[in-house]
Design a protein around this motif. Structure first.
Motif, PDB file in Angstrom:
ATOM      1  N   ILE A 175      42.803  47.784  35.989  1.00 12.34           N
ATOM      2  CA  ILE A 175      41.973  48.329  35.220  1.00 12.34           C
ATOM      3  C   ILE A 175      43.016  49.878  34.599  1.00 12.34           C
ATOM      4  O   ILE A 175      42.851  50.616  35.212  1.00 12.34           O
ATOM      5  N   THR A 221      43.557  43.578  28.831  1.00 13.84           N
ATOM      6  CA  THR A 221      42.300  44.478  28.598  1.00 13.84           C
ATOM      7  C   THR A 221      41.290  43.283  28.057  1.00 13.84           C
ATOM      8  O   THR A 221      39.879  43.987  28.440  1.00 13.84           O
ATOM      9  N   VAL A 224      39.416  42.262  31.508  1.00 16.62           N
ATOM     10  CA  VAL A 224      38.805  43.144  32.132  1.00 16.62           C
ATOM     11  C   VAL A 224      37.226  43.103  31.410  1.00 16.62           C
ATOM     12  O   VAL A 224      36.162  43.057  31.872  1.00 16.62           O
ATOM     13  N   TYR A 268      34.479  50.608  28.153  1.00 13.20           N
ATOM     14  CA  TYR A 268      34.270  49.111  27.890  1.00 13.20           C
ATOM     15  C   TYR A 268      32.720  48.667  27.677  1.00 13.20           C
ATOM     16  O   TYR A 268      32.405  48.054  26.604  1.00 13.20           O
TER      17      TYR A 268
END
Length: 293
Positions: A175, A221, A224, A268
């Motif tokens: 991450i 990205t 995740v 996120y």
């Protein structure tokens, strides 16, 4: 480490944990792009500059994360150089307690007030087109942090700051830190369109073609984001989302990772909520995140 590497007639970088750019402005004067992670980094950078008989005129900070502005105070105090930083990054550079406070979401306890998260304050001025060297171009790279920028030099070298991570880093840490997922993805798509003789990312190898690595960062990205959305299949608290991510990815939680990865996970969650993929629910006075079915 802290080796000065020439890449074009006037452009260099200093190999360090976060690469520092160096550009000759004329036979005597140079500027640097970022300043390393602490006073010792600043001292080593100054030693390289002095060894070549150059004078440091200015530091151009790409953003205000401590590993990019840590040498500012030492270099400014010892050379009288000016410092320029973009937008909101300038405020964070002048008032460095803002970074750990932002990451923690409140006044940062002592364990967070150290050089890796809070650099020494320096007297930065706001970056503008009027105060960059002739022939330079500011490249806006938002997403990783508040108002991050890169720089394109007259030698057609692009210093990319932290908008891209190496494959090894992504595979190891899973991450990557970021502030705004939507803008970060837009920046990655944008840098795929750039042309340069050489690209100099702060945390990846210098290269002539950035497209493949940019796409790898995009894919990771999205991976995740999908993982977090999956974890939210049923209502779940932020703390349990973070615990699940660390356990599934085989990571180890400490106070630095709690605020760095934790801040990123919240970004996120904001993006997933704003794009209609998850929602907030309250149960027993707890805020929970839940996938929209």
């Amino acid at each position: 480490m802290y080796e000065l590497i020439q890449i074009t007639e006037n452009c260099y970088y200093i190999q360090s944990p976060a690469k520092v750019g160096l550009v000759k402005l004329n036979d005597e004067d140079v500027c640097i792009i970022d300043s390393g992670n602490d006073k010792e980094a600043g001292r080593k950078i100054r030693k390289l500059i002095d060894a070549n008989g150059w004078k440091l005129k200015a530091i151009y900070n790409t953003h205000s994360n401590a590993d990019h502005i840590g040498g500012n105070k030492y270099l400014q105090s010892n050379t009288g150089c000016k410092i320029f930083a973009p937008g909101k990054e300038c405020a964070f550079t002048r008032h460095t307690e803002l970074e750990p406070a932002y990451l923690f979401g409140g006044y940062p306890f002592k364990d967070l007030r150290h050089k890796f998260l809070m650099a020494q304050e320096s007297d930065a001025q706001y970056l503008s087109e009027e105060n960059i060297p002739e022939g330079f171009e500011i490249i806006h790279l938002p997403g990783h942090f508040l108002d991050m920028v890169g720089f394109k030099t007259p030698d057609n070298v692009i210093y990319l700051a932290d908008c891209i991570s190496s494959k090894n880093t992504l595979d190891k840490y899973k991450i990557a830190f970021l502030y705004d997922v939507e803008k970060y993805l837009q920046t990655l798509e944008y840098i795929k369109t750039l042309n340069a003789k050489i690209f100099v990312p702060a945390h990846a190898d210098v290269c002539e073609d950035i497209q493949e690595l940019a796409q790898y960062n995009i894919d990771k990205t999205i991976e995740v984001a999908n993982k977090i959305e999956e974890i939210c299949e049923r209502p779940i608290s932020f703390e349990h989302i973070l615990q699940k991510l660390f356990n599934d990815y085989g990571l180890t939680l400490n106070v630095e990772q709690y605020v760095l990865v934790g801040s990123t996970v919240k970004s996120y969650l904001s993006w997933l909520k704003d794009t209609g993929k998850i929602q907030i629910v309250f149960e027993d006075n707890m805020l929970l995140w839940s996938k929209i079915l």
